[in-house]
Design a protein around this motif. Structure first.
Motif, PDB file in Angstrom:
ATOM      1  N   LEU A 181      32.225  30.708  30.415  1.00  0.00           N
ATOM      2  CA  LEU A 181      32.899  31.684  29.558  1.00  0.00           C
ATOM      3  C   LEU A 181      32.794  33.097  30.127  1.00  0.00           C
ATOM      4  N   SER A 182      31.669  33.421  30.747  1.00  0.00           N
ATOM      5  CA  SER A 182      31.533  34.731  31.399  1.00  0.00           C
ATOM      6  C   SER A 182      32.489  34.851  32.583  1.00  0.00           C
ATOM      7  N   GLY A 183      32.638  33.781  33.344  1.00  0.00           N
ATOM      8  CA  GLY A 183      33.585  33.775  34.461  1.00  0.00           C
ATOM      9  C   GLY A 183      35.023  33.885  34.003  1.00  0.00           C
ATOM     10  N   ALA A 203      37.449  36.934  34.976  1.00  0.00           N
ATOM     11  CA  ALA A 203      38.759  36.702  35.598  1.00  0.00           C
ATOM     12  C   ALA A 203      39.870  37.340  34.789  1.00  0.00           C
ATOM     13  N   LYS A 204      39.782  37.254  33.468  1.00  0.00           N
ATOM     14  CA  LYS A 204      40.798  37.881  32.616  1.00  0.00           C
ATOM     15  C   LYS A 204      40.823  39.390  32.833  1.00  0.00           C
ATOM     16  N   LEU A 205      39.655  40.001  32.913  1.00  0.00           N
ATOM     17  CA  LEU A 205      39.604  41.444  33.161  1.00  0.00           C
ATOM     18  C   LEU A 205      40.121  41.801  34.544  1.00  0.00           C
ATOM     19  N   LEU A 206      39.781  41.012  35.545  1.00  0.00           N
ATOM     20  CA  LEU A 206      40.264  41.292  36.900  1.00  0.00           C
ATOM     21  C   LEU A 206      41.783  41.182  36.981  1.00  0.00           C
ATOM     22  N   LYS A 236      34.427  40.886  43.574  1.00  0.00           N
ATOM     23  CA  LYS A 236      34.514  41.543  42.270  1.00  0.00           C
ATOM     24  C   LYS A 236      34.377  40.533  41.139  1.00  0.00           C
ATOM     25  N   LEU A 237      34.973  39.371  41.305  1.00  0.00           N
ATOM     26  CA  LEU A 237      34.854  38.325  40.293  1.00  0.00           C
ATOM     27  C   LEU A 237      33.404  37.871  40.161  1.00  0.00           C
ATOM     28  N   LEU A 238      32.730  37.667  41.285  1.00  0.00           N
ATOM     29  CA  LEU A 238      31.331  37.252  41.261  1.00  0.00           C
ATOM     30  C   LEU A 238      30.441  38.318  40.627  1.00  0.00           C
ATOM     31  N   LEU A 254      27.315  40.071  35.978  1.00  0.00           N
ATOM     32  CA  LEU A 254      27.047  41.122  34.996  1.00  0.00           C
ATOM     33  C   LEU A 254      27.249  40.614  33.579  1.00  0.00           C
ATOM     34  N   PHE A 255      28.330  39.889  33.342  1.00  0.00           N
ATOM     35  CA  PHE A 255      28.622  39.408  32.004  1.00  0.00           C
ATOM     36  C   PHE A 255      27.769  38.215  31.592  1.00  0.00           C
ATOM     37  N   SER A 256      27.191  37.492  32.545  1.00  0.00           N
ATOM     38  CA  SER A 256      26.426  36.295  32.185  1.00  0.00           C
ATOM     39  C   SER A 256      24.952  36.579  31.940  1.00  0.00           C
TER      40      SER A 256
END
Length: 95
Positions: free
Chosen positions: A68-70, A74-77, A23-25, A30-32
């Protein structure tokens, strides 16, 4: 009835760690996508005049966008949780 300590504490399993990592990957990819497009296209044209510094500056900006995307993923997860497991960070003495 007396509860055992194993019922109170949940431990991460390999399956949970794999789901968390996937999920993190996925969120990170997606965000990057959008930041990498906006980093490479305009910044590449702007940095083309810098000659030998072009490649290190583009590499640094891409790594910064991915980091920054990671961090955002991670913050959202950690806020959403994984499969109903919510992450709670407490001091060791708190209960």
């Amino acid at each position: 009835m007396k509860q055992s300590q194993s019922e109170n504490k949940t431990e991460a399993t390999l399956g949970f760690a794999a789901k968390f990592f996937l999920k993190l990957l996925g969120l990170m990819i997606l965000f990057s996508i959008v930041p990498l497009l906006f980093v490479n296209l305009p910044l590449g044209m702007f940095l083309a005049n810098f000659g030998k510094l072009y490649i290190p500056l583009i590499l640094f900006s891409n790594l910064l966008a991915i980091f920054l995307s990671g961090a955002f993923a991670a913050k959202l997860l950690f806020a959403w949780g994984v499969n109903g497991c919510v992450f709670k960070i407490r001091k060791e003495g708190e209960e």
